[in-house]
Motif scaffolding. Sequence first.
Motif, PDB file in Angstrom:
ATOM      1  N   PRO A  24       0.836  -1.205   0.000  1.00 37.25           N
ATOM      2  CA  PRO A  24       0.000   0.000   0.000  1.00 37.25           C
ATOM      3  C   PRO A  24       0.873   1.259   0.000  1.00 37.25           C
ATOM      4  CG  PRO A  24      -0.737  -1.540   1.692  1.00 37.25           C
ATOM      5  CD  PRO A  24       0.578  -2.040   1.177  1.00 37.25           C
ATOM      6  N   ARG A  25       0.478   2.226  -0.778  1.00 43.87           N
ATOM      7  CA  ARG A  25       1.244   3.476  -0.889  1.00 43.87           C
ATOM      8  C   ARG A  25       1.429   4.146   0.471  1.00 43.87           C
ATOM      9  NH1 ARG A  25       2.479   6.032  -5.384  1.00 43.87           N
ATOM     10  NH2 ARG A  25       0.913   4.883  -6.542  1.00 43.87           N
ATOM     11  N   TYR A  26       0.437   4.055   1.358  1.00 47.92           N
ATOM     12  CA  TYR A  26       0.505   4.760   2.645  1.00 47.92           C
ATOM     13  C   TYR A  26       1.544   4.187   3.607  1.00 47.92           C
ATOM     14  CZ  TYR A  26      -2.822   1.139   4.207  1.00 47.92           C
ATOM     15  OH  TYR A  26      -3.451  -0.047   4.490  1.00 47.92           O
ATOM     16  N   VAL A  27       2.112   2.995   3.321  1.00 44.89           N
ATOM     17  CA  VAL A  27       3.170   2.474   4.194  1.00 44.89           C
ATOM     18  C   VAL A  27       4.554   2.546   3.550  1.00 44.89           C
ATOM     19  CG1 VAL A  27       1.626   0.976   5.502  1.00 44.89           C
ATOM     20  CG2 VAL A  27       2.883   0.025   3.554  1.00 44.89           C
ATOM     21  N   ARG A  28       4.647   2.915   2.289  1.00 45.78           N
ATOM     22  CA  ARG A  28       5.953   2.974   1.620  1.00 45.78           C
ATOM     23  C   ARG A  28       6.850   4.009   2.298  1.00 45.78           C
ATOM     24  NH1 ARG A  28       3.761   2.837  -4.608  1.00 45.78           N
ATOM     25  NH2 ARG A  28       2.451   1.013  -4.284  1.00 45.78           N
ATOM     26  N   GLY A  29       8.041   3.565   2.675  1.00 46.38           N
ATOM     27  CA  GLY A  29       8.999   4.431   3.357  1.00 46.38           C
ATOM     28  C   GLY A  29       8.780   4.532   4.854  1.00 46.38           C
ATOM     29  N   GLN A  30       7.731   3.925   5.378  1.00 44.54           N
ATOM     30  CA  GLN A  30       7.396   4.013   6.803  1.00 44.54           C
ATOM     31  C   GLN A  30       8.100   2.915   7.610  1.00 44.54           C
ATOM     32  OE1 GLN A  30       5.518   6.429   8.226  1.00 44.54           O
ATOM     33  NE2 GLN A  30       5.318   7.382   6.223  1.00 44.54           N
ATOM     34  N   VAL A  31       8.297   3.192   8.897  1.00 43.25           N
ATOM     35  CA  VAL A  31       8.902   2.228   9.817  1.00 43.25           C
ATOM     36  C   VAL A  31       7.799   1.584  10.645  1.00 43.25           C
ATOM     37  CG1 VAL A  31      10.433   1.954  11.810  1.00 43.25           C
ATOM     38  CG2 VAL A  31      11.098   3.440   9.914  1.00 43.25           C
ATOM     39  N   GLY A  32       7.849   0.248  10.733  1.00 40.98           N
ATOM     40  CA  GLY A  32       6.880  -0.503  11.511  1.00 40.98           C
ATOM     41  C   GLY A  32       7.560  -1.624  12.266  1.00 40.98           C
ATOM     42  N   ARG A  33       6.766  -2.362  13.013  1.00 39.00           N
ATOM     43  CA  ARG A  33       7.261  -3.440  13.872  1.00 39.00           C
ATOM     44  C   ARG A  33       6.687  -4.767  13.394  1.00 39.00           C
ATOM     45  NH1 ARG A  33       4.226  -5.341  17.549  1.00 39.00           N
ATOM     46  NH2 ARG A  33       2.953  -3.457  17.616  1.00 39.00           N
ATOM     47  N   ILE A  34       7.561  -5.768  13.268  1.00 36.03           N
ATOM     48  CA  ILE A  34       7.105  -7.111  12.903  1.00 36.03           C
ATOM     49  C   ILE A  34       6.239  -7.656  14.033  1.00 36.03           C
ATOM     50  CG2 ILE A  34       7.804  -9.508  12.439  1.00 36.03           C
ATOM     51  CD1 ILE A  34       8.644  -7.768  10.140  1.00 36.03           C
ATOM     52  N   VAL A  35       5.038  -8.115  13.703  1.00 34.55           N
ATOM     53  CA  VAL A  35       4.140  -8.723  14.685  1.00 34.55           C
ATOM     54  C   VAL A  35       4.321 -10.235  14.662  1.00 34.55           C
ATOM     55  CG1 VAL A  35       1.724  -9.072  15.335  1.00 34.55           C
ATOM     56  CG2 VAL A  35       2.475  -6.840  14.471  1.00 34.55           C
ATOM     57  N   GLU A  36       4.266 -10.820  13.475  1.00 32.87           N
ATOM     58  CA  GLU A  36       4.439 -12.266  13.346  1.00 32.87           C
ATOM     59  C   GLU A  36       4.662 -12.645  11.899  1.00 32.87           C
ATOM     60  OE1 GLU A  36       0.915 -14.274  14.696  1.00 32.87           O
ATOM     61  OE2 GLU A  36      -0.378 -13.178  13.325  1.00 32.87           O
ATOM     62  N   GLY A  71      -0.931  11.123  10.875  1.00 30.32           N
ATOM     63  CA  GLY A  71      -0.813  12.292  11.731  1.00 30.32           C
ATOM     64  C   GLY A  71      -1.732  12.300  12.935  1.00 30.32           C
ATOM     65  N   GLU A  72      -2.548  11.265  13.089  1.00 33.80           N
ATOM     66  CA  GLU A  72      -3.434  11.175  14.243  1.00 33.80           C
ATOM     67  C   GLU A  72      -3.833   9.729  14.480  1.00 33.80           C
ATOM     68  OE1 GLU A  72      -7.253  13.058  13.668  1.00 33.80           O
ATOM     69  OE2 GLU A  72      -7.113  12.724  11.524  1.00 33.80           O
ATOM     70  N   GLY A  73      -4.412   9.475  15.634  1.00 33.54           N
ATOM     71  CA  GLY A  73      -4.872   8.130  15.984  1.00 33.54           C
ATOM     72  C   GLY A  73      -3.965   7.490  17.016  1.00 33.54           C
ATOM     73  N   ASP A  74      -4.592   6.798  17.959  1.00 34.56           N
ATOM     74  CA  ASP A  74      -3.858   6.127  19.026  1.00 34.56           C
ATOM     75  C   ASP A  74      -3.807   4.617  18.822  1.00 34.56           C
ATOM     76  OD1 ASP A  74      -3.351   8.503  20.380  1.00 34.56           O
ATOM     77  OD2 ASP A  74      -5.260   8.407  21.449  1.00 34.56           O
ATOM     78  N   HIS A  75      -4.132   4.164  17.626  1.00 39.31           N
ATOM     79  CA  HIS A  75      -4.164   2.724  17.360  1.00 39.31           C
ATOM     80  C   HIS A  75      -3.063   2.338  16.368  1.00 39.31           C
ATOM     81  CE1 HIS A  75      -6.427   4.674  14.156  1.00 39.31           C
ATOM     82  NE2 HIS A  75      -6.212   3.602  13.410  1.00 39.31           N
ATOM     83  N   GLU A  76      -2.951   1.042  16.128  1.00 38.67           N
ATOM     84  CA  GLU A  76      -1.998   0.542  15.145  1.00 38.67           C
ATOM     85  C   GLU A  76      -2.746   0.047  13.907  1.00 38.67           C
ATOM     86  OE1 GLU A  76       1.903  -1.112  17.391  1.00 38.67           O
ATOM     87  OE2 GLU A  76       0.228  -2.508  17.280  1.00 38.67           O
ATOM     88  N   VAL A  77      -2.060   0.097  12.802  1.00 38.79           N
ATOM     89  CA  VAL A  77      -2.554  -0.423  11.535  1.00 38.79           C
ATOM     90  C   VAL A  77      -1.627  -1.571  11.157  1.00 38.79           C
ATOM     91  CG1 VAL A  77      -2.921   0.116   9.091  1.00 38.79           C
ATOM     92  CG2 VAL A  77      -3.388   1.853  10.839  1.00 38.79           C
ATOM     93  N   THR A  78      -2.180  -2.732  10.831  1.00 38.78           N
ATOM     94  CA  THR A  78      -1.329  -3.854  10.432  1.00 38.78           C
ATOM     95  C   THR A  78      -1.501  -4.135   8.945  1.00 38.78           C
ATOM     96  OG1 THR A  78      -3.003  -5.491  11.079  1.00 38.78           O
ATOM     97  CG2 THR A  78      -1.319  -4.931  12.713  1.00 38.78           C
ATOM     98  N   VAL A  79      -0.383  -4.511   8.325  1.00 41.21           N
ATOM     99  CA  VAL A  79      -0.345  -4.818   6.900  1.00 41.21           C
ATOM    100  C   VAL A  79       0.513  -6.060   6.723  1.00 41.21           C
ATOM    101  CG1 VAL A  79       0.323  -3.953   4.619  1.00 41.21           C
ATOM    102  CG2 VAL A  79      -0.526  -2.351   6.341  1.00 41.21           C
ATOM    103  N   ASP A  80       0.079  -6.986   5.883  1.00 40.30           N
ATOM    104  CA  ASP A  80       0.886  -8.161   5.567  1.00 40.30           C
ATOM    105  C   ASP A  80       1.792  -7.828   4.384  1.00 40.30           C
ATOM    106  OD1 ASP A  80      -0.310  -9.616   7.581  1.00 40.30           O
ATOM    107  OD2 ASP A  80      -1.788 -10.542   6.263  1.00 40.30           O
ATOM    108  N   LEU A  81       3.099  -8.036   4.577  1.00 43.47           N
ATOM    109  CA  LEU A  81       4.097  -7.641   3.573  1.00 43.47           C
ATOM    110  C   LEU A  81       5.078  -8.771   3.304  1.00 43.47           C
ATOM    111  CD1 LEU A  81       4.861  -4.116   5.055  1.00 43.47           C
ATOM    112  CD2 LEU A  81       3.557  -4.595   2.966  1.00 43.47           C
ATOM    113  N   TRP A  82       5.394  -8.970   2.040  1.00 44.09           N
ATOM    114  CA  TRP A  82       6.415  -9.945   1.660  1.00 44.09           C
ATOM    115  C   TRP A  82       7.788  -9.431   2.071  1.00 44.09           C
ATOM    116  CZ3 TRP A  82       1.744 -10.228  -0.383  1.00 44.09           C
ATOM    117  CH2 TRP A  82       1.259 -11.469  -0.808  1.00 44.09           C
ATOM    118  N   GLU A  83       8.705 -10.365   2.312  1.00 47.29           N
ATOM    119  CA  GLU A  83      10.029 -10.005   2.820  1.00 47.29           C
ATOM    120  C   GLU A  83      10.785  -9.045   1.901  1.00 47.29           C
ATOM    121  OE1 GLU A  83      12.649 -12.559   5.420  1.00 47.29           O
ATOM    122  OE2 GLU A  83      13.602 -12.797   3.463  1.00 47.29           O
ATOM    123  N   SER A  84      10.643  -9.178   0.600  1.00 46.00           N
ATOM    124  CA  SER A  84      11.385  -8.293  -0.312  1.00 46.00           C
ATOM    125  C   SER A  84      10.884  -6.859  -0.261  1.00 46.00           C
ATOM    126  CB  SER A  84      11.335  -8.828  -1.753  1.00 46.00           C
ATOM    127  OG  SER A  84      10.001  -8.897  -2.221  1.00 46.00           O
TER     128      SER A  84
END
Length: 94
Positions: A24-36, A71-84
């Motif tokens: 998704p375009r909205y996560v490109r370049g963003q830093v996130g945390r591996i959940v599983e 820029g707002e929100g107190d929740h997390e958004v999860t996305v499934d992403l391939w390793e590459s």
Amino acid sequence: MGDFRAGEWVRVRAGDPVGHTRVPRYVRGQVGRIVESQGRWALADEVAAGLAEPRVEPVYTVAFAARDLWGEGDHEVTVDLWESYIERARRDGA
């Protein structure tokens, strides 16, 4: 491949690839945390391109702070992403 573990910080690779991508375009370049890890799956980009033998890669659920994405929100958004699609990063974005 398959080197990422739950709790590790990753950056989603930026860019606008030609053709289909499941990043998704909205996560490109963003830093996130591996959940599983979600196991290993055929790379959707290559499946959509009609490759006879698409690469099979680990897929990870990655969590992003909503405020970092929009820029707002107190929740997390999860996305499934391939390793590459991801690379190691620090929580501070470096």
